[in-house]
Design an enzyme around this catalytic site. Sequence first.
Site, PDB file in Angstrom:
ATOM      1  N   ASP A 191       0.861  -1.172   0.000  1.00 38.13           N
ATOM      2  CA  ASP A 191       0.000   0.000   0.000  1.00 38.13           C
ATOM      3  C   ASP A 191       0.903   1.228   0.000  1.00 38.13           C
ATOM      4  O   ASP A 191       2.090   1.155   0.324  1.00 38.13           O
ATOM      5  CB  ASP A 191      -0.931  -0.011   1.213  1.00 38.13           C
ATOM      6  CG  ASP A 191      -2.209   0.779   0.960  1.00 38.13           C
ATOM      7  OD1 ASP A 191      -2.215   1.604   0.039  1.00 38.13           O
ATOM      8  OD2 ASP A 191      -3.190   0.583   1.699  1.00 38.13           O
ATOM      9  N   ASN A 192       0.335   2.354  -0.366  1.00 38.70           N
ATOM     10  CA  ASN A 192       1.120   3.560  -0.601  1.00 38.70           C
ATOM     11  C   ASN A 192       2.032   3.922   0.575  1.00 38.70           C
ATOM     12  O   ASN A 192       1.561   4.164   1.681  1.00 38.70           O
ATOM     13  CB  ASN A 192       0.156   4.717  -0.890  1.00 38.70           C
ATOM     14  CG  ASN A 192       0.872   6.016  -1.147  1.00 38.70           C
ATOM     15  OD1 ASN A 192       1.990   6.011  -1.656  1.00 38.70           O
ATOM     16  ND2 ASN A 192       0.243   7.115  -0.797  1.00 38.70           N
TER      17      ASN A 192
END
Length: 723
Positions: free
Chosen positions: A261-262
Amino acid sequence: MKKVLFITLIAITCLSCNSKQDSKEVNPKDSEIAQKVKQLISEMTLDEKIAEMTQDAPANDRLGIPYMKYGEALHGLWLVLDYYGNTTVYPQAVACASTWEPGLIKKMASQTALEARTLGVTHCYSPNLDVYAGDARYGRVEESYGEDPYLVSRMGVAFIQGLQGTGDEQFDENHVIATAKHFVGYPENRRGINGGFSDMSERRLREVYLPPFEAAVKEAQVGSVMPGHQDFNGVPCHMNTWLLKDILRDELGFDGFIVSDNNDVGRLETMHFIPETRTKAAILGLKAGVDMDLVIGKNVELATYHSNILKDTVTQDPSLMPYIDKATSRILTAKYKLGLFDEEPKEIDEETVNAGRDEHREFALELAEKSIIMLKNDNNLLPIDLSKIKSLAVIGPNAHEERPKKGTYKLLGGYSGLPPYYVSVLDGLKKKVGDKVKINYAKGCDIDSFSKEGFPEAVSAAKKSDAVVLVVGSSHRTCGEGGDRSDLDLYGVQNELVEAIHKTGKPVIVVLINGRPLSINYIAENIPSVLETWYGGMRAGDAVANVIFGDVNPGGKLTMSFPRSVGQVPVTYLERPDFIGSGKGKYRFSDKSPLFPFGYGLSYTTFKYGTPKLENEVINTDGTTSVSVEVTNTGNKVGDEVVQMYVRDDFASVGRYLKLLKGFERITLNPGETKTVTFKLGFDELNVLNQDLKKVVEPGTFTVSVGSSSLEKDLQKITLTVN
């Protein structure tokens, strides 16, 4: 915004070379791809391998390795960095689930895949398989399919199969790779805040949060998985070998690639404070099992600096190279499966490209219509007879929204693309009535304001109209990712607006456009008709108008329980026994039950359930049977009913929930028509996790309940005996 992937943060895949899937049989096509990948890996430099493990790496011209473009696809395609394409925006996930019809979700995802391919996108960060655990303070509940693991599983599998394709069509030129997220237990935190730590027993993990991912891997063969931001029992998901290797890969058999995830590999240092440097963070992710790093940022020089650090670290420690090779091979395998090596990159004209299609936009309308839930309809106020009114007031902050100058509409929900148009409730009602009914519109207030300046105009509009459609709820300003809240009342002065309009004495229909369950006690007690429409997508207003005037009979059901107050959360039908009948196990001075329960929804017609019948009343622990029930439309309108089956193991070796959803089917019935609905009962429906956390069917009696909602009064029951 310039996206940069800090390669240091590459949580490159867990190199479980001896994992279960390595010993699985492979078909000739997979074997051929494996040989191509092996050859390609042998020709690649370390720099080229590291580049593969980023989601913004350009195509490798030297070796002819194509770029795998990504996007979001939660309810239609959204390009993370580009707002072009005129993509179709369907209802938000919470609305899609409210249809209780997985086939619709599969069709939506297949259409989304076509639009993705039009724009050259082949990897999508969807679906969200987080089971919303009854805490609507958490803003991302709108991205979920609901509070029940079985329902989320069925919707998730349908979405993945639509996006990726099945059989010979899987990953072909009309399909893309799906990403199941967020692995795992992401919404389980004590404060209802995005990214808050998850601390739970392994039993709860396996009973509530793991089933949708298990179904995604074993049934839908999902191609990619994304871990959650949070730490899980003290170990961040992006360095959690037990989750990513032992469970996801070894136990479930996942053989795709894991994308971070970012910024989350970097957050091992900056948020979780476990490694002292980003280099150490990258190595933790590398060894735990993330293959591809996603980071959005602006500093190109910093990204290059981190890339060099990682390269130097691997060069100094050759024992890390097998991890690099395995991660790279998984990504290359995905590109081969997608056929990217065999096609030319798409040239996209940003000024003229139109990925959407008319048939997709028409289907977005159908999906929105089927997602609408009627929560209340006293005295049959709805549907409105168009011939019996001359004027209609349309009031509220969510009644209308103009096309934004940048970004996307606030009433579409998170991760929405930019459609060529959005039909608001005001737009939809105007189209529906034409010049037959005068529309008196007044905004009344803003969604996130405490100003009552617009109240007089709204009250005036109501007083000079025969009826009122009052549109309130939330928007992307007050809900969605990062839109967590400490209370669940209507924000701002919306509730006061509802009170002011109600006091005019006019018939009022409240239309909720929102992304989370809300504590709408005043509305529930005082307003005769209430429609829950969630974020209905680009055709939302048309769908609402069709329901209000009776062209469509609402048939959606809640997939999330509504709380009476924030003090109730988590509120969900997934409850275990307490002090039944003793006076304990209750709130003092308030009702314990939800305001509106899971599985609930009304119709313009009525339905009658017969007594459930078992094919066999007694089976063995390894046997199967079925339960059937007759459902009759006893009203005078065609209508849809969602027949639900719940199961309880009456006496077992461990504690269980009072009931668990194990089957559902949406059916359409003409007036007077009767249909028989049948559900299977076998290992999947009857098993329990025993004290060793193994799935077993234990001898004894099971209560099988069939009906229209999770409420006890709405269920017909029968007993099954297992020997």
